[in-house]
Design a protein around this motif. Structure first.
Motif, short mmCIF file in Angstrom:
data_model
loop_
_atom_site.label_atom_id
_atom_site.label_comp_id
_atom_site.label_asym_id
_atom_site.label_seq_id
_atom_site.Cartn_x
_atom_site.Cartn_y
_atom_site.Cartn_z
N PRO A 1 -20.54 28.86 -39.49
CA PRO A 1 -20.69 29.43 -40.83
C PRO A 1 -20.90 30.94 -40.82
CG PRO A 1 -22.77 28.52 -40.16
CD PRO A 1 -21.80 28.26 -39.02
N VAL A 2 -19.95 31.67 -40.25
CA VAL A 2 -20.07 33.11 -40.14
C VAL A 2 -18.68 33.73 -40.22
CG1 VAL A 2 -20.00 33.12 -37.61
CG2 VAL A 2 -21.17 34.97 -38.80
N TRP A 3 -18.56 34.83 -40.97
CA TRP A 3 -17.31 35.55 -41.17
C TRP A 3 -17.59 37.03 -40.89
CZ3 TRP A 3 -19.36 31.74 -43.97
CH2 TRP A 3 -18.57 30.66 -44.38
N VAL B 1 -20.94 41.09 -42.04
CA VAL B 1 -20.87 39.72 -41.53
C VAL B 1 -21.51 38.85 -42.60
CG1 VAL B 1 -21.65 38.11 -39.76
CG2 VAL B 1 -20.91 40.42 -39.12
N PHE B 2 -20.86 37.74 -42.93
CA PHE B 2 -21.36 36.84 -43.96
C PHE B 2 -22.01 35.62 -43.29
CE2 PHE B 2 -18.21 39.39 -46.01
CZ PHE B 2 -18.61 39.52 -47.33
N TYR B 3 -23.18 35.29 -43.77
CA TYR B 3 -23.92 34.12 -43.29
C TYR B 3 -25.02 33.83 -44.31
CZ TYR B 3 -27.47 31.36 -40.94
OH TYR B 3 -28.38 30.38 -40.65
N PRO B 4 -25.31 32.57 -44.67
CA PRO B 4 -24.72 31.32 -44.17
C PRO B 4 -23.51 30.86 -44.96
CG PRO B 4 -26.58 30.82 -45.57
CD PRO B 4 -26.48 32.32 -45.52
N ASP B 5 -23.14 31.63 -46.00
CA ASP B 5 -21.94 31.28 -46.76
C ASP B 5 -21.19 32.55 -47.09
OD1 ASP B 5 -22.86 32.37 -49.30
OD2 ASP B 5 -24.11 30.60 -49.53
N LEU B 6 -20.03 32.38 -47.72
CA LEU B 6 -19.12 33.51 -47.91
C LEU B 6 -19.43 34.32 -49.15
CD1 LEU B 6 -16.80 34.96 -46.61
CD2 LEU B 6 -15.26 33.16 -47.38
N SER B 7 -20.49 33.98 -49.88
CA SER B 7 -20.99 34.84 -50.94
C SER B 7 -22.23 35.61 -50.52
CB SER B 7 -21.32 34.01 -52.19
OG SER B 7 -20.16 33.60 -52.87
N ALA C 1 -23.18 30.12 -35.44
CA ALA C 1 -23.18 31.28 -36.33
C ALA C 1 -23.34 32.56 -35.52
CB ALA C 1 -24.29 31.15 -37.35
N THR C 2 -22.31 32.88 -34.71
CA THR C 2 -22.36 34.05 -33.83
C THR C 2 -21.05 34.81 -33.90
OG1 THR C 2 -23.77 32.82 -32.30
CG2 THR C 2 -22.83 34.88 -31.50
N VAL C 3 -21.16 36.13 -34.05
CA VAL C 3 -20.02 37.04 -33.89
C VAL C 3 -20.18 37.73 -32.54
CG1 VAL C 3 -18.81 39.05 -34.80
CG2 VAL C 3 -19.85 37.40 -36.38
N LEU C 4 -19.08 37.79 -31.78
CA LEU C 4 -19.13 38.43 -30.45
C LEU C 4 -18.19 39.62 -30.42
CD1 LEU C 4 -19.03 35.00 -29.81
CD2 LEU C 4 -20.04 35.99 -27.76
N ALA C 5 -18.64 40.66 -29.72
CA ALA C 5 -17.86 41.88 -29.56
C ALA C 5 -17.84 42.24 -28.08
CB ALA C 5 -18.46 43.02 -30.39
N ASP C 6 -16.67 42.23 -27.48
CA ASP C 6 -16.52 42.55 -26.06
C ASP C 6 -16.18 44.03 -25.93
OD1 ASP C 6 -16.46 41.43 -23.35
OD2 ASP C 6 -14.36 42.09 -23.36
N LEU C 7 -17.04 44.79 -25.28
CA LEU C 7 -16.92 46.25 -25.20
C LEU C 7 -16.49 46.68 -23.80
CD1 LEU C 7 -17.46 49.26 -25.99
CD2 LEU C 7 -19.87 48.82 -25.43
N ARG C 8 -15.46 47.52 -23.75
CA ARG C 8 -15.06 48.15 -22.50
C ARG C 8 -15.03 49.66 -22.71
NH1 ARG C 8 -9.54 47.10 -18.90
NH2 ARG C 8 -9.89 48.80 -17.43
N LEU C 9 -15.77 50.39 -21.87
CA LEU C 9 -15.85 51.85 -21.99
C LEU C 9 -15.27 52.50 -20.74
CD1 LEU C 9 -17.08 54.31 -23.63
CD2 LEU C 9 -19.00 54.14 -22.02
N ASP C 10 -14.33 53.41 -20.93
CA ASP C 10 -13.80 54.25 -19.85
C ASP C 10 -14.27 55.67 -20.10
OD1 ASP C 10 -12.32 52.19 -18.56
OD2 ASP C 10 -10.78 52.36 -20.10
N ALA C 11 -15.05 56.23 -19.16
CA ALA C 11 -15.60 57.57 -19.34
C ALA C 11 -15.44 58.36 -18.04
CB ALA C 11 -17.08 57.50 -19.73
#
Length: 637
Positions: free
Chosen positions: A39-41, A52-58, A109-119
């Protein structure tokens, strides 16, 4: 970099946060797992992860998540699709480049973000996270946690964790904004943003998703959408990538805890995202309108997902109000009315949808009849308190078309069930059909010496020079004869008038002269629902604003052109709508100079119009046109 972010990065002290607001509504991406167990958008803006919407889309639960490298906020992301409603965003700064890829956990109810940094040097990498739990960030509280950013309010909680750990280094009070330092392993880390009813539940959710790994979730996420699309056919006329994205966007706008509740858009345009006077509770557009619901459902029927359309109809009937049975202007996904004006085309929407679905069960027919009785019993019917642009009352040809067609469709369903109420509704529809021109066609207007349909009349006297203010910051009143609207084509689409009716054809010319700019149209003369001349946001009472061009009108014109025997023109309209897609394949509410504005993006109605026109081109005629209406009035069966 905002002053608040600068303070947070420079100090671990707690400082007051500003009042909670939301990010611009032109989202570059919108995603959720197809699985109902999540239940996450999430939405993506030009600066990264937004609401990010939780627990519903309103219910938005966050404002945004920002990447900060060596004290500089990573803004101006480039967005590209990399999967089924999954995206990668690329950020650049002095001596570094960052890629962030997003997914959700299909089971939680989890959003994941995979981060790759080139510096080209060791870098200080931080995130600034702004939770806005339960639609209102002003009552959030930061929770002390040594290796996570945790916040709560009285109803829910959020937790942000990362592989390698995240060290809290600052937070605000009031509107909580949290900062954390990331520890990257060979330039990589994965962030998991979990939600729950309590801090402990949110933290457990985030850590469990993180432990299972980003790639596992991304694979299951894509597979869920692949399985959905595999069961549906694809029209020959559409761009495959945009068509499939449009279908997924439409499916994604359905709430998972309230089946059949499809929101208009997952964003809050202009003042709806920052002005408490306009929106005391933020949430507008993440609401269910029966009108938009009809467009989404009819597109789903065309695409082969009739189950979704049945759920949409069930939701419409479920939110009918006591004791009179009318449908409210809009509701939250829970069915709670939000704005409570009455729009008569929305009373007709479930009748039209039920006819497309062939629903003749007693519960459905009784619910539709209650809406019909409300519609026909109004003292000035078919007068409407608001027409489909929601800021004027009057006699609108577009609204009257829906009312007539709805009654005829309901009568047909009642006849199939042997219900004697059918004759009453047919008689009323026939009476209104005979008077459409009397209420809405002027013969003394300034745009043509021949009759043409008006946007609306305030009094049912289209040759009278009755004046009204169009609203939305327009500076003066206008003569009702000097305002036209492409919505009159609902008369043709719904079968109340023929495409070659002389008044229809003349109004097409008048509307093009008055409202067409390039391949698109304005809504009506004097429309102010849009942006300031300098691109600033719409708000009431804060200066002149200008309604821009709406891609949906290209779709509606394409349906008209199919009826007029010009499929080549309809195909060009389909391409015109497609041309407005942004890098994430999101279609907007409004465009200016060929690009989407900061209006609601994605707009479900625009995506639905694209899907429906594509199938209509393949079929050679509008696929949702009720034949029972066209046979009765347009002599076209």
């Amino acid at each position: 970099m905002t002053p608040l972010v600068a303070v947070l990065l420079a100090s671990a002290l707690t400082v007051p946060g500003p009042p909670a607001t939301y990010m611009p509504a032109d989202k570059q991406g919108f995603g959720t797992a197809h699985q109902r167990s999540s239940p996450v958008w999430f939405t993506l803006g030009r600066t990264g992860l937004n609401e990010v919407f939780y627990p519903d889309l309103s219910t938005p639960a966050t404002r945004d998540l920002r990447l900060v490298v060596d004290g500089r906020t990573a803004d101006h992301a480039h967005t590209e699709p990399v999967g089924r409603l999954r995206y990668r965003q690329v950020f650049r700064g002095p001596g570094w480049r960052a890629e962030i890829t997003y997914t959700t956990d299909p089971s939680r109810a989890t959003v994941l973000a995979d981060l790759r940094l080139d510096a080209d040097r060791p870098a200080d990498v931080r995130v600034v996270f702004d939770p806005n739990l339960s639609r209102d960030g002003d009552d959030d509280t930061a929770v002390d946690q040594p290796d996570a950013l945790v916040a709560r309010d009285s109803r829910s909680a959020s937790a942000l964790v990362a592989t390698g750990g995240i060290e809290p280094v600052g937070a605000t009070t009031g509107n909580v904004v949290q900062t954390g330092a990331l520890r990257l392993d060979r330039g990589r880390t994965t962030l998991a943003m979990g939600f729950g009813a309590t801090p402990g539940e949110a933290l457990t959710t985030a850590r469990t998703s993180l432990a299972e790994g980003f790639q596992r979730h991304a694979h299951r996420y894509d597979r869920g959408w692949d399985d959905y699309l595999r069961g549906l056919e694809r029209p020959r006329s559409a761009d495959r990538a945009l068509y499939e994205t449009s279908l997924m966007v439409l499916a994604a706008t359905e709430d998972k805890r309230n089946p059949g509740a499809f929101v208009a858009s997952p964003g809050f345009p202009w003042a709806f995202g920052f002005d408490r006077g306009i929106a005391p509770e933020f949430g507008s557009y993440a609401l269910v309108w029966p009108r938009d619901q009809y467009h989404v459902a009819s597109a789903m029927i065309a695409a082969g997902d009739t189950a979704a359309a049945h759920r949409a109809l069930d939701f419409m009937l479920r939110v009918q109000q006591q004791p009179d049975g009318h449908l409210p202007q809009n509701t939250r996904v829970t069915g709670e009315p939000y704005w409570t004006n009455v729009q008569q085309d929305e009373q007709a929407a479930p009748m039209l949808l039920a006819w497309l679905l062939g629903r003749t069960d007693r519960a459905t027919l009784d619910g539709l009849a209650r809406a019909a009785e409300f519609m026909v019993s109004q003292p000035d019917a078919p007068f409407t308190q608001q027409e489909r642009w929601e800021n004027q009352s009057g006699y609108s040809p577009g609204t009257i078309a829906a009312e007539i067609a709805g009654l005829v469709c309901l009568a047909d369903l009642l006849q199939r069930a042997g219900d004697p109420r059918a004759a009453r509704y047919l008689g009323i529809a026939d009476g209104w059909e005979r008077r459409v021109e009397e209420w809405t066609v002027t013969r003394t207007g300034p745009f043509s010496d021949r009759p043409y349909y008006l946007r609306l009349t305030k009094d049912g006297r289209p040759d009278a020079g009755t004046a009204y203010n169009p609203g939305d910051n327009y500076p003066t009143a206008i003569d009702q004869r000097a305002a036209v609207d492409p919505s009159f084509l609902e008369l043709v689409r719904l079968g109340v008038r023929r495409h070659d009716d002389p008044v229809v054809r003349n109004t097409v010319r008048v509307v093009d002269d008055q409202l067409k700019r390039g391949p698109f149209w304005h809504r009506y003369n004097g429309d102010g629902y849009g942006e300031r001349a300098d691109g600033g946001p719409w708000n009431i009472g804060h200066g002149r604003t200008y309604g821009r061009l709406w891609p949906i009108f290209a779709g509606e014109r394409g349906e008209y052109e199919l009826l007029a025997g010009d499929p080549a023109a309809a195909r060009r309209r389909l391409a015109d709508v497609a041309s407005t897609a942004n890098a994430g394949r999101m279609l907007p509410e409004q465009v200016w100079q060929g690009r989407g504005t900061t209006s609601a993006t994605p707009l479900a109605w625009t995506h639905a119009q694209y899907v429906r026109l594509a199938w209509s081109i393949d079929a050679g005629a509008p696929v949702e046109r009720p034949a029972v209406v066209a046979c009765r009035y347009a002599q076209r069966c």
